[in-house]
Scaffold this motif. Sequence first.
Motif, PDB file in Angstrom:
ATOM      1  N   UNK A  57       0.940  -1.105  -0.203  1.00  0.00           N
ATOM      2  CA  UNK A  57       0.135  -0.093   0.072  1.00  0.00           C
ATOM      3  C   UNK A  57       1.089   0.870  -0.106  1.00  0.00           C
ATOM      4  N   UNK A  58       1.575   1.729  -0.140  1.00  0.00           N
ATOM      5  CA  UNK A  58       2.874   2.177   0.314  1.00  0.00           C
ATOM      6  C   UNK A  58       3.896   2.756  -1.212  1.00  0.00           C
ATOM      7  N   UNK A  59       3.672   4.072  -1.908  1.00  0.00           N
ATOM      8  CA  UNK A  59       5.028   3.770  -3.371  1.00  0.00           C
ATOM      9  C   UNK A  59       5.854   3.530  -2.648  1.00  0.00           C
ATOM     10  N   UNK A  60       6.447   3.433  -4.379  1.00  0.00           N
ATOM     11  CA  UNK A  60       7.936   2.991  -4.014  1.00  0.00           C
ATOM     12  C   UNK A  60       8.803   4.019  -5.248  1.00  0.00           C
ATOM     13  N   UNK A  61       8.602   4.441  -4.324  1.00  0.00           N
ATOM     14  CA  UNK A  61      10.181   5.725  -5.102  1.00  0.00           C
ATOM     15  C   UNK A  61      10.471   6.654  -4.580  1.00  0.00           C
ATOM     16  N   UNK A  62      10.965   7.574  -4.757  1.00  0.00           N
ATOM     17  CA  UNK A  62      11.325   8.932  -3.525  1.00  0.00           C
ATOM     18  C   UNK A  62      10.509   9.717  -3.628  1.00  0.00           C
ATOM     19  N   UNK A  63       9.480   9.882  -3.610  1.00  0.00           N
ATOM     20  CA  UNK A  63       8.723  10.929  -4.049  1.00  0.00           C
ATOM     21  C   UNK A  63       7.725  10.310  -2.500  1.00  0.00           C
ATOM     22  N   UNK A  64       7.882   9.731  -1.936  1.00  0.00           N
ATOM     23  CA  UNK A  64       7.279   9.214  -0.397  1.00  0.00           C
ATOM     24  C   UNK A  64       7.344  10.227   0.516  1.00  0.00           C
ATOM     25  N   UNK A  65       7.000  10.459   1.231  1.00  0.00           N
ATOM     26  CA  UNK A  65       7.714  11.759   2.418  1.00  0.00           C
ATOM     27  C   UNK A  65       6.286  10.793   3.376  1.00  0.00           C
ATOM     28  N   UNK A  66       7.154  11.075   4.598  1.00  0.00           N
ATOM     29  CA  UNK A  66       6.383  10.255   6.186  1.00  0.00           C
ATOM     30  C   UNK A  66       6.570  11.716   6.392  1.00  0.00           C
ATOM     31  N   UNK A  67       5.899  12.269   7.434  1.00  0.00           N
ATOM     32  CA  UNK A  67       6.114  13.516   8.878  1.00  0.00           C
ATOM     33  C   UNK A  67       5.428  12.587  10.004  1.00  0.00           C
ATOM     34  N   UNK A  69       4.768  12.932  14.477  1.00  0.00           N
ATOM     35  CA  UNK A  69       5.370  14.209  15.346  1.00  0.00           C
ATOM     36  C   UNK A  69       6.286  14.258  16.294  1.00  0.00           C
ATOM     37  N   UNK A  70       7.706  13.340  16.591  1.00  0.00           N
ATOM     38  CA  UNK A  70       8.849  13.745  16.721  1.00  0.00           C
ATOM     39  C   UNK A  70       9.419  14.529  15.711  1.00  0.00           C
ATOM     40  N   UNK A  71       8.820  15.019  14.292  1.00  0.00           N
ATOM     41  CA  UNK A  71       9.219  15.896  14.244  1.00  0.00           C
ATOM     42  C   UNK A  71      10.563  14.532  13.019  1.00  0.00           C
ATOM     43  N   UNK A  72      10.553  13.300  12.945  1.00  0.00           N
ATOM     44  CA  UNK A  72      11.174  12.406  12.340  1.00  0.00           C
ATOM     45  C   UNK A  72      10.479  12.525  11.140  1.00  0.00           C
ATOM     46  N   UNK A  73      11.315  12.522   9.919  1.00  0.00           N
ATOM     47  CA  UNK A  73      10.987  12.417   8.595  1.00  0.00           C
ATOM     48  C   UNK A  73      11.204  11.193   7.788  1.00  0.00           C
ATOM     49  N   UNK A  74      10.811  10.511   6.955  1.00  0.00           N
ATOM     50  CA  UNK A  74      10.889   9.567   5.974  1.00  0.00           C
ATOM     51  C   UNK A  74      10.915  10.008   4.407  1.00  0.00           C
ATOM     52  N   UNK A  75      12.070   9.633   4.070  1.00  0.00           N
ATOM     53  CA  UNK A  75      11.742  10.024   2.233  1.00  0.00           C
ATOM     54  C   UNK A  75      12.451   9.352   1.477  1.00  0.00           C
TER      55      UNK A  75
END
Length: 385
Positions: A57-67, A69-75
């Motif tokens: 269910x998750x896009x398999x590319x570099x455009x994936x972005x998650x933010x 609550x603790x300001x941790x970012x997944x790119x």
Amino acid sequence: MTHETNRLDLRRSRYPGHPGLSSAEEARPGDRGVIEKTIRDSIGWALTKDRPLAESVIARDDRLFMFNPDSEITVGWDQWVKRFDFWMDPRFKATKMEIREMRIDVSRSGDVAWWSCILDDLGEWDGRPIGWKDTRWTGILEKRAGRWLIVQMHFSFASDKVVAEAKARLQSQGADAAQAALDYAEGWFDGDAARVERVLHPEFVRRIAAVTVAGDDFFWQQDRERFLEMTRQGGDKATPADQRQIKVTVRDLARTTATVRVDSAYHVEHLSMVKLRDRWQIVNVLWENVPNDKKEAPIDFRVLADYAGTYRSESGAIWQVIVEGSRIFLKPADEPRIEIFPESETEFFTKGYKSGVTFVREASGSVTRLVKRVNYRDFSFDKIE
């Protein structure tokens, strides 16, 4: 696991100047259920640790972005899959997922959707509770090759709730730190070594600083085992409960450290504490004695000469009594001498702390022993020379 949706709003977007959309522009009716399932599966997979479901269910590319609550970012996909090291660890266990106030919108083109909801995502790590509760969760999906995939997610907490919860946590931590300090103080007064031991860190040290009669700085300290042994011997158990006057004050509190003041009838103690494995422990105590408020009495200082000499306790401790003119001192072995002051010709007291000394005479008038009184306890020393 029950996933209750209080409100589900699936609709196509309309903009000013667009009176409506043709049926061809609407998302297919079947997509609506698929979109919601995709959103749920992106979190719910963890309940059974179904990794293929999560990856589907998750896009398999570099455009994936998650933010988070603790300001941790997944790119990007590559960074996201590294998180499985934590999720698939046997110590991690997802226990509950609940979604409320779900709202989903679909673009006019029918190939982009976005959502918002309130999420409870709870679990355990090595048996300890973890997770997010009442989390604001938003995200974006794209329809690619007939499949809905998540390309962006954002998790956050309402600022007023964050502040309120932080205050509540601090209050709870403060209460826990205060209880640990109370266990230390009451355990000492009760002679309860087991209660005291629970709150002492292995590196525990208790110190007092003073200036000797000779004008030298002096530190006296007890390590953990010495303090526990003194507690086993009774501590200040002889002090009546209504005379102990224990008061605990949390002076400073952080996430894992605290400074706590403990006042009692005899001492003022400053405790440095650390929180390890969800338990407050005392690392260091710096303390001072409560001064004696007794007043000196005039005596015939010629009697002091009778008290000079060497005394021995039942345990074998040797003390010297030294007289210099009108002054008299106690000298425990390996410790600085302590000046004592007269209440009467046989009763003396220390000024620096609440302690007294009585010299005992036989009927013949010769001095045979002294009794040291400390906090309702008497220690007898026979005069041996």
